[in-house]
Motif scaffolding. Structure first.
Motif, mmCIF file in Angstrom:
data_model
loop_
_atom_site.group_PDB
_atom_site.id
_atom_site.type_symbol
_atom_site.label_atom_id
_atom_site.label_comp_id
_atom_site.label_asym_id
_atom_site.label_seq_id
_atom_site.Cartn_x
_atom_site.Cartn_y
_atom_site.Cartn_z
ATOM 1 N N VAL A 163 0.853 -1.204 0.000
ATOM 2 C CA VAL A 163 0.000 0.000 0.000
ATOM 3 C C VAL A 163 0.886 1.249 0.000
ATOM 4 O O VAL A 163 0.679 2.188 -0.787
ATOM 5 C CB VAL A 163 -0.960 -0.002 1.227
ATOM 6 C CG1 VAL A 163 -1.674 1.337 1.355
ATOM 7 C CG2 VAL A 163 -1.974 -1.141 1.110
ATOM 8 N N GLU A 164 1.903 1.250 0.847
ATOM 9 C CA GLU A 164 2.778 2.423 0.919
ATOM 10 C C GLU A 164 3.519 2.638 -0.408
ATOM 11 O O GLU A 164 3.632 3.755 -0.909
ATOM 12 C CB GLU A 164 3.782 2.262 2.071
ATOM 13 C CG GLU A 164 4.767 3.419 2.124
ATOM 14 C CD GLU A 164 5.605 3.484 3.396
ATOM 15 O OE1 GLU A 164 5.165 2.986 4.451
ATOM 16 O OE2 GLU A 164 6.717 4.047 3.323
ATOM 17 N N LYS A 165 3.999 1.540 -0.973
ATOM 18 C CA LYS A 165 4.772 1.606 -2.214
ATOM 19 C C LYS A 165 3.937 2.205 -3.365
ATOM 20 O O LYS A 165 4.417 2.980 -4.178
ATOM 21 C CB LYS A 165 5.168 0.174 -2.591
ATOM 22 C CG LYS A 165 6.299 0.057 -3.541
ATOM 23 C CD LYS A 165 6.682 -1.425 -3.637
ATOM 24 C CE LYS A 165 7.904 -1.560 -4.494
ATOM 25 N NZ LYS A 165 8.299 -2.952 -4.693
ATOM 26 N N VAL A 166 2.655 1.836 -3.431
ATOM 27 C CA VAL A 166 1.809 2.267 -4.548
ATOM 28 C C VAL A 166 1.176 3.628 -4.289
ATOM 29 O O VAL A 166 1.081 4.471 -5.190
ATOM 30 C CB VAL A 166 0.695 1.221 -4.831
ATOM 31 C CG1 VAL A 166 -0.251 1.704 -5.913
ATOM 32 C CG2 VAL A 166 1.309 -0.118 -5.220
ATOM 33 N N THR A 167 0.732 3.846 -3.039
ATOM 34 C CA THR A 167 -0.078 5.045 -2.769
ATOM 35 C C THR A 167 0.717 6.182 -2.147
ATOM 36 O O THR A 167 0.284 7.329 -2.172
ATOM 37 C CB THR A 167 -1.222 4.726 -1.782
ATOM 38 O OG1 THR A 167 -0.642 4.432 -0.499
ATOM 39 C CG2 THR A 167 -2.054 3.551 -2.252
ATOM 40 N N GLY A 168 1.854 5.859 -1.532
ATOM 41 C CA GLY A 168 2.622 6.884 -0.827
ATOM 42 C C GLY A 168 2.127 7.121 0.600
ATOM 43 O O GLY A 168 2.719 7.897 1.346
ATOM 44 N N VAL A 169 1.032 6.447 1.008
ATOM 45 C CA VAL A 169 0.532 6.616 2.381
ATOM 46 C C VAL A 169 1.423 5.790 3.320
ATOM 47 O O VAL A 169 1.587 4.581 3.122
ATOM 48 C CB VAL A 169 -0.937 6.143 2.513
ATOM 49 C CG1 VAL A 169 -1.412 6.280 3.964
ATOM 50 C CG2 VAL A 169 -1.840 6.937 1.579
ATOM 51 N N LYS A 170 1.976 6.444 4.302
ATOM 52 C CA LYS A 170 2.885 5.760 5.229
ATOM 53 C C LYS A 170 2.151 4.631 5.956
ATOM 54 O O LYS A 170 0.995 4.791 6.362
ATOM 55 C CB LYS A 170 3.429 6.752 6.272
ATOM 56 C CG LYS A 170 4.286 7.843 5.654
ATOM 57 C CD LYS A 170 5.709 7.335 5.441
ATOM 58 C CE LYS A 170 6.561 8.316 4.670
ATOM 59 N NZ LYS A 170 7.019 7.831 3.364
ATOM 60 N N GLN A 171 2.870 3.512 6.150
ATOM 61 C CA GLN A 171 2.241 2.343 6.781
ATOM 62 C C GLN A 171 1.598 2.680 8.112
ATOM 63 O O GLN A 171 0.528 2.185 8.440
ATOM 64 C CB GLN A 171 3.280 1.247 6.999
ATOM 65 C CG GLN A 171 3.696 0.585 5.709
ATOM 66 C CD GLN A 171 4.695 -0.523 5.975
ATOM 67 O OE1 GLN A 171 4.452 -1.403 6.774
ATOM 68 N NE2 GLN A 171 5.821 -0.464 5.289
ATOM 69 N N LYS A 172 2.270 3.539 8.879
ATOM 70 C CA LYS A 172 1.753 3.868 10.211
ATOM 71 C C LYS A 172 0.381 4.547 10.084
ATOM 72 O O LYS A 172 -0.574 4.193 10.776
ATOM 73 C CB LYS A 172 2.753 4.788 10.911
ATOM 74 C CG LYS A 172 2.437 5.048 12.327
ATOM 75 C CD LYS A 172 3.648 5.659 13.068
ATOM 76 C CE LYS A 172 3.150 6.354 14.323
ATOM 77 N NZ LYS A 172 3.135 7.793 14.246
ATOM 78 N N THR A 173 0.303 5.516 9.168
ATOM 79 C CA THR A 173 -0.977 6.226 8.970
ATOM 80 C C THR A 173 -2.025 5.266 8.439
ATOM 81 O O THR A 173 -3.171 5.264 8.886
ATOM 82 C CB THR A 173 -0.783 7.374 7.947
ATOM 83 O OG1 THR A 173 0.399 8.083 8.295
ATOM 84 C CG2 THR A 173 -1.964 8.305 7.905
#
Ligand SMILES: Nc1nc2c(c(=O)[nH]1)N[C@H]1C(S)=C(S)[C@@H](COP(=O)(O)OP(=O)(O)OC[C@H]3O[C@@H](n4cnc5c(=O)[nH]c(N)nc54)[C@H](O)[C@@H]3O)O[C@H]1N2
Ligand SMILES: Nc1nc2c(c(=O)[nH]1)N[C@H]1C(S)=C(S)[C@@H](COP(=O)(O)OP(=O)(O)OC[C@H]3O[C@@H](n4cnc5c(=O)[nH]c(N)nc54)[C@H](O)[C@@H]3O)O[C@H]1N2
Ligand SMILES: [Mo]
Length: 807
Positions: A163-173
């Motif tokens: 998810v982080e790799k594709v969307t840029g949303v940090k895993q923590k968030t």
């Protein structure tokens, strides 16, 4: 909306992903604030820290065009952590249905892909059936082909890392958001989802919405007060226009037009009426023939008979897609000579403006019906850089027919919550303006005269049309509203031979429609809006005995004045509410009506019939049988113009292979070498499209065209706030003032830094900025390719470059 505006106040969690209601729906947004006062949390997932984000508990900046990866990640989390509403999922979704053995998903493609056609053969996207034609189920959910297990396998790739790799949303968030969403799997907790164009204006728009609907089904949030999947609609009556079938291939009430291959009423009706695939279901669309025949009786009166298939041959038959992008293509190809724009400012709204202008320049004539002087009616004028054309070379004849606007007419407006509200005329129109209905009626009269003199194709349909208005050149809003509602054409009796209507009476509800030619209704969804008791849309009793905003005495909500769709799903199979503080319907021995109007008919508690009465299965679909063109379950595909050139999930299939791209538009695909930044377009509260461009107060509030960039991009490009910049895509360029902001952040996508450029849509060549300069249309930059179900262009994700403009 499955629910309605007021109902938002009942939510425990509000997820705004794919919209910005604080700015685009500021009046309705008060219900989000009410929910917040009641203790609800607000989460915003948006590339920009917008005004909605400013009142949220959490904002996740996401790369535009990547929501499916985020949402499939949410589904994976919910399944892994077992945070779903089990009883609901088991009984009210197709989780237990067995998927066809031939169905598979491999390396980015679903089974059945035909490379040459760029289309799927969808026959394996279906269930397994028994010898009676009923879908097989395993209520223990153990069978590996159960929908829920197929789904589990599909989403297993969407780990938080992915998810982080594709969307840029940090895993923590991301995980923080998942946790909040997961809490609403409790039967007495709900999340509402609010979305608009941030979801739809993508080549994956339909799948964005499906992803969210699937999450809401897993959480048991559909049918619940404070839940649902809620599309916040655009223009004030756009809900009404879609209900009325204003798309070129649709009929009123979401029936489609017949296609060329359907040559008889029976063949067509057979194709559009769903078969029972699970026994004992309501399958309400089994009544389609009643909706259709009643509509044909409205259209063609006595000329629609059983013998002529209710006038089937009078209807046009669809031979191809006819969306506005296709119209422009047809102009280029010399296949379209004339265009009527009724309330449509194409130069502001269609993508790739230079292509639109070139196409329109080939038209013989253009008719513009509009209260305003629009850019589209002046497409042939030279406005310098923003519309660089040579009028001498354009031979299109333009006719302007000034219309009234809503405040100058009586009528109804249907809002996002499906409420049709009547309003009264407040003043007379200026100058030569006339209501749209009057202009169209006058055109009809002229055409009729011409047909009488000259004959011609289509004369039979034309002459068969009913036109029973007191003044044929000027139908009134009241006459039209009653016609849409529908009448009894004979005395009508119920099954026990009791008289229910006398001939000529207005109908109360669509359950009374018949397919034997004895009823009329222009749109089955709107039966009940004007009955023998009067105009229901003018009802103004806002008392709310439920305390849940279920004000059935206020206006008319289609269908049947229902306020929350699928409300039977807010109770378990035995009829006990999932949350006793949130109960809208209950069994009264005869039916389920209570505070709200139930959509479930008269099946008693414990019945086998599922609550999703509009699907033939009776349940919500976590796996969409043969409906969606791009796959039965959503999958992340990159936008056609991608900043990363690859799809981290399957590098061999980067974009959705079903996207509609006309051959000539392939030359307009830009690469990220030349155009490295992701652009997205959006609205500002202070303007409405380009209508407000000449209105002094709006121009004072928001005087000048601008684009927004983050601080990191500004530093990289040496751009200061207030600089004039040039933004270029493969389609053209615009010039605007740079706003450098902390609200747009650089994102890390697949190891690359990706910047967004934000572009408000409100300026155009006729719009003045504060210094008296003209503006540029944001749609000079946008691409024409579209989604495979709706053809909606990818307005919200494309590539641009930005540099300081020479002044
Ligand atoms: N004041 C005002 N109000 C309006 C209008 C107007 O012109 N002016 N127009 C009306 C109309 S016709 C409509 S359709 C509605 C539209 O209503 P909205 O869709 O809410 O409005 P937009 O500003 O177009 O876009 C909404 C948000 O989508 C975000 N976005 C862009 N790409 C993505 C993405 O890939 N994912 C996610 N999650 N978000 C993304 C944008 O940053 C923006 O904040 O507004 C209506 N209301
Ligand atoms: N880049 C980019 N492009 C977009 C979008 C985006 O987000 N980004 N959003 C898209 C969306 S959601 C929409 S809805 C379209 C909007 O596209 P359009 O429908 O073209 O929208 P408007 O500019 O609002 O133009 C409507 C016209 O209707 C006229 N009008 C108002 N009332 C009446 C009436 O009673 N009768 C008649 N005959 N005319 C009337 C107005 O004066 C106006 O000129 O733009 C789309 N284009
Ligand atoms: Mo819209």
């Amino acid at each position: 909306m499955t629910n309605n505006w007021v109902d938002i106040k009942n939510a425990n969690l509000i997820l705004v992903q794919g919209g910005n209601p604080a700015e685009a729906h500021p009046v309705g947004f008060r219900w989000v604030i009410e929910a917040k006062k009641n203790g609800a949390k607000i989460i915003v997932v948006d590339p920009r820290f917008n005004r909605t984000a400013s009142v949220a508990d959490l904002h996740a900046p996401i790369r535009s065009g990547s929501d499916i990866a985020f949402l499939m990640g949410v589904i994976r989390y919910l399944l892994e952590t077992n945070q779903i509403q089990h009883e609901y999922v088991k009984h009210y979704t197709n989780a237990s249905f067995l998927v066809n053995e031939g169905y598979k998903f491999e390396d980015g493609l679903f089974s059945g892909f035909d490379e040459a056609k760029g289309k799927y053969d969808k026959s394996t996207w279906n269930y397994q059936f028994d010898e009676n034609g009923h879908a097989k189920r395993d209520m223990t959910l153990q069978h590996p082909r159960c929908v829920i297990n197929v789904l589990k396998e599909h989403v297993s790739r969407y780990t938080p890392e992915m998810v982080e790799k594709v969307t840029g949303v940090k895993q923590k968030t991301f995980l923080q958001i998942c946790e909040e969403i997961g809490k609403t799997s409790a039967p007495n907790k709900t999340m509402t989802h609010l979305y608009a164009l941030g979801f739809t204006e993508h080549t994956i728009g339909t799948q964005n919405i499906r992803s969210m609907a699937m999450i809401q089904l897993l959480l048991g949030n559909i049918g619940m007060p404070g839940g649902g999947i809620n599309a916040l609609r655009g223009h004030s009556n756009v809900q009404g226009t879609t209900d009325m079938g204003l798309l070129p291939t649709m009929l009123p009430g979401y029936m489609r037009l017949p296609n060329e291959k359907e040559t008889s009423y029976e063949q067509y009706m057979n194709a559009i009426t769903p078969k029972d695939i699970v026994p004992n279901q309501v399958n309400y669309y089994r009544n389609t023939s009643k909706f259709f025949v009643s509509m044909m009786k409205t259209f063609y009166g006595d000329k629609a008979t059983k013998e002529n298939g209710w006038g089937f041959d009078f209807l046009p038959k669809v031979d191809r897609i006819y969306d506005p992008i296709t119209h422009v293509k047809m102009m280029h190809d010399g296949e379209l000579n004339g265009w009527i724009l009724q309330g449509f400012n194409v130069l502001n709204s269609l993508p790739n403006k230079n292509k639109t202008v070139a196409g329109m320049s080939k038209l013989k004539y253009l008719v513009v019906m509009d209260p305003l002087q629009t850019e589209s009616s002046e497409f042939w004028k030279n406005f310098g850089e923003s519309n660089n054309v040579n009028p001498a070379e354009i031979q299109t004849e333009v006719f302007r027919l000034p219309t009234t606007c809503f405040a100058e007419e009586d009528g109804s407006i249907a809002n996002s919550g499906r409420w049709a509200q009547w309003h009264q005329k407040s003043c007379d129109q200026p100058g030569e303006a006339l209501p749209d209905a009057e202009i169209l009626s006058m055109l009809r009269e002229e055409m009729h005269e011409l047909y009488k003199k000259e004959g011609g194709r289509g004369i039979e349909s034309f002459e068969a049309m009913t036109w029973n208005y007191a003044q044929p050149h000027s139908p009134s809003s009241v006459e039209l509203a009653k016609e849409l509602n529908g009448y009894a054409l004979e005395d009508l009796y119920d099954a026990n031979n009791n008289l229910i209507y006398k001939k000529g009476q207005l109908l109360n509800g669509f359950a009374h429609l018949r397919d034997d030619g004895t009823t009329t209704s222009g749109n089955w969804l709107y039966v009940g809006q004007w009955t023998e008791k009067g105009n229901q849309m003018a009802n103004r009793d806002n008392s709310d005995p439920s305390g849940l905003g279920c004000t059935v005495g206020w206006s008319f909500a289609w269908p049947a004045n229902r306020r929350v769709l699928y409300n039977r799903a807010s109770l378990d199979i035995n009829g006990n509410p999932w949350d006793k503080h949130r109960q809208l319907i209950k069994w009264n021995g005869k039916n389920w009506n209570w505070f709200d109007i139930a959509d479930y008919g008269t099946q008693p508690p414990g019945s086998d019939a599922g609550p999703f009465i509009m699907s033939a299965e009776g349940v919500g679909r976590l796996f969409a049988v043969d409906k969606v063109n791009s796959g039965p379950v959503p999958e992340h595909y990159e936008p056609i113009e991608s900043p990363i050139d690859t799809n981290p999930l399957h590098p061999s299939v980067v974009t959705d292979p079903t996207v509609r791209i006309y051959k000539e538009d392939r030359e307009f695909i830009g690469s990220n070498k030349e155009y490295p930044f992701v652009a997205t377009t959006y609205r500002l509260t202070e303007h409405f499209h380009s209508w407000t461009a000449q209105a002094a107060l709006n121009i004072i509030a928001q005087p000048q065209q601008f684009v927004e960039i983050g601080e990191a991009l500004a530093a990289e490009k040496g751009i200061q706030k207030g600089d004039m910049v040039k933004v270029t895509s493969r389609r053209g360029y615009i010039k605007a003032v740079a706003v450098v902001t902390k609200r747009l952040k650089a994102l890390e996508i697949d190891g690359r830094t990706v910047h967004h450029v934000g572009i408000p849509i409100h300026w155009n060549m006729k719009v003045l900025n504060g210094k008296g300069n003209r503006g540029f249309s944001s749609n000079t930059l946008t691409p024409s390719w579209g989604e495979s179900v709706t053809q909606t262009p990818e307005y919200k994700t494309f590539l641009v470059n930005i540099e300081k403009a020479e002044v």
